[in-house]
Design an enzyme around this catalytic site. Structure first.
Site, short mmCIF file in Angstrom:
data_model
loop_
_atom_site.label_atom_id
_atom_site.label_comp_id
_atom_site.label_asym_id
_atom_site.label_seq_id
_atom_site.Cartn_x
_atom_site.Cartn_y
_atom_site.Cartn_z
N VAL A 88 3.74 6.62 11.23
CA VAL A 88 4.96 6.62 10.43
C VAL A 88 5.11 5.26 9.75
CG1 VAL A 88 7.47 6.77 10.51
CG2 VAL A 88 6.08 8.32 11.90
N ARG A 89 5.40 5.28 8.45
CA ARG A 89 5.57 4.03 7.71
C ARG A 89 6.99 3.49 7.88
NH1 ARG A 89 3.12 7.25 2.91
NH2 ARG A 89 0.89 7.10 3.36
N HIS B 79 -5.91 7.79 -0.35
CA HIS B 79 -5.21 8.20 -1.56
C HIS B 79 -5.08 9.72 -1.57
CE1 HIS B 79 -6.76 4.33 -3.75
NE2 HIS B 79 -5.81 4.10 -2.87
N GLY C 145 7.13 8.35 -11.57
CA GLY C 145 6.76 9.51 -10.76
C GLY C 145 7.98 10.12 -10.10
N ALA D 84 -8.68 2.93 3.50
CA ALA D 84 -7.73 3.28 2.45
C ALA D 84 -7.55 4.78 2.40
CB ALA D 84 -8.22 2.76 1.10
N GLY E 190 0.81 -1.21 0.00
CA GLY E 190 0.00 0.00 0.00
C GLY E 190 0.84 1.26 0.00
N ASP E 191 0.17 2.40 -0.17
CA ASP E 191 0.81 3.72 -0.14
C ASP E 191 1.80 3.90 -1.28
OD1 ASP E 191 -0.45 4.19 2.45
OD2 ASP E 191 1.05 2.82 3.25
#
Length: 456
Positions: free
Chosen positions: A334-335, A73, A444, A71, A44-45
């Site tokens: 925090v990821r 986005h 990106g 979710a 994810g993310d």
């Protein structure tokens, strides 16, 4: 002897064979358009919202197929940052319809809060373009309360859910005592009885659960009239759109490694966020799916607990977290960060069948002198694994073999073409393509939709 086209009775000869007349094209057979699907390829993310926003500029319909407001986005348009949780990211395109599909579980209070936030940022015409499937299940506040109670019961074994009630809502769906949008819009007395039964069932399991039943029913009776104009029988709506040649874009939520069947169970979400969830979450047959775009972050992140073989609990991980602003849109947690993991991507590519990749956040690697890619796993005996482990205990013990590549050590955030990328950045992208045998179509290098480089 004459023959008739399929659909009428056919006259055959004595031997059971039809005549030698040329066979006519069966009536009703048309060449329908195919849906394009965007899926997260890691935990994810990855930046799916930005990719959907980019592709939605040419789409007629954008659909969410599963998940709920767990979710998140983020889309940046003309300097304005939109955070979407239930609403498809394509809603920012004024020419595009946005459909919340039958596989999504919907918390109506959260949906209206999200739409109000969008209105404050100028998105005021959503009522003309947002559609909700009548088969979608409802997430109630009681589901969110139960989510928290269940997490508390697990103690140190907590899964780190968003506590948005998604798991309990899918549980209600699976045990066949859930309530859908069509129930809310139907006979409200029946809805009332079923809601009270749902509350009673959860009350027996969780005595600490407190629900103001009458207040909730009053609120949902008001919600019913607000959403009634938005509700559609979505299966035939999307099917007819494809038959009419409309461009349909499907926006996956969460990601393949959070899929309840194929992810790092039990550290997963409660829905199928791989390609199978697209079919069941929208009523699309596999033959109606065209391109399947896997969105891949140039490194790897995950939120919450669970094994993470390439995680860097050091200065590298901290640098990725800081430079990448790696904080969850929904959870604000925090990821965890680490190097790109090819084994994860090979596995999710098998499951999803990617036809192309979008590699996001390549610019976050700008400052690294050397960059590593995890290419294979070794077991405790040093033997290379030929499969992706189903067991989280086994996955937690693997040793990662890395490939090391030279970094480019320059800012690429303003680059807008492949030719202008540094040679080492190109090498990184080409290495990923070679390892996965899937082409990278977009790269990106920044937040906005203008920061995406298209390669072909």
């Amino acid at each position: 002897m004459a023959t008739k086209s399929r659909g009428d009775s056919q006259v055959c000869g004595e031997n059971g064979n039809s005549s030698d007349s040329p066979r006519k094209r069966p009536r009703g057979v048309t060449s329908a358009a195919k849906a394009t699907v965007v899926l997260g390829a890691q935990w994810g993310d990855e930046g799916k919202g930005k990719v959907v926003d980019m592709l939605a500029t040419e789409a007629n319909i954008v659909c969410r197929c599963q998940g709920g407001n767990n979710a998140g986005h983020t889309v940046v348009v003309d300097g304005s940052e939109f955070d979407f949780h239930l609403v498809p990211s394509g809603i920012v395109n004024p020419e595009c319809k946005s459909v919340i599909g039958n596989g999504v579980v919907i918390h109506l209070p959260g949906l209206f809060d999200e739409l109000k936030a969008c209105e404050k940022k100028g998105l005021t015409d959503w009522k003309d373009r947002l559609l909700i499937s009548d088969r979608a299940h409802l997430v109630f506040d009681l589901h969110q309360s139960v989510d928290g109670l269940q997490e508390a019961e697990k103690g140190t074994q907590s899964l780190g859910t968003t506590k948005k009630g998604i798991g309990p809502a899918y549980s209600s769906k699976a045990t066949r005592n859930g309530l859908r949008i069509c129930d809310l819009l139907g006979d409200f007395d029946q809805f009332t009885n079923r809601y009270k039964t749902l509350v009673a069932n959860y009350g027996r399991m969780f005595p600490a659960l407190k629900v103001d039943v009458e207040s909730e029913l009053k609120r949902y009776k008001e919600y019913a009239e607000i959403i009634r104009p938005l509700v559609v029988e979505s299966v035939s709506y999307i099917c007819n759109a494809l038959k009419d040649g409309k461009k349909v874009l499907v926006e996956g939520a969460n990601a393949a490694m959070l899929d309840i069947d194929f992810g790092t169970y039990p550290y997963v979400t409660s829905s199928n966020c791989s390609i199978g969830g697209v079919c069941t979450g929208l009523g699309l047959p596999p033959s109606s799916i065209g391109d399947i775009i896997g969105v891949v972050k140039a490194y790897t992140t995950r939120v919450g607990d669970g094994p993470f073989p390439t995680e860097q609990i050091n200065e590298i991980g901290q640098s990725l977290q800081t430079r990448g602003h790696e904080i969850g849109v929904t959870t604000k947690r925090v990821r965890r960060c680490g190097w790109l993991d090819i084994q994860v991507l090979l596995f999710t590519s098998i499951v999803n069948g990617y036809t192309a990749l979008c590699l996001t956040k390549l610019d976050i690697l700008d400052t690294f002198k050397t960059i590593k890619i995890g290419v294979s796993y070794l077991d405790s005996n040093g033997k290379r694994l030929t499969y992706f482990p189903a067991s989280t205990a086994e996955l937690a013990k693997v040793q990662v073999e890395y490939m090391e590549l030279p970094g480019w050590e320059q800012d690429i955030s303003n680059v807008r073409s492949w030719d202008d990328l540094p040679q080492n950045a190109k090498k990184y992208v080409e290495t990923i393509e070679d390892l996965l045998n899937v082409p990278v179509k977009w790269i990106g290098v920044g937040k906005g939709r203008e920061s995406i480089i298209q390669l072909y």
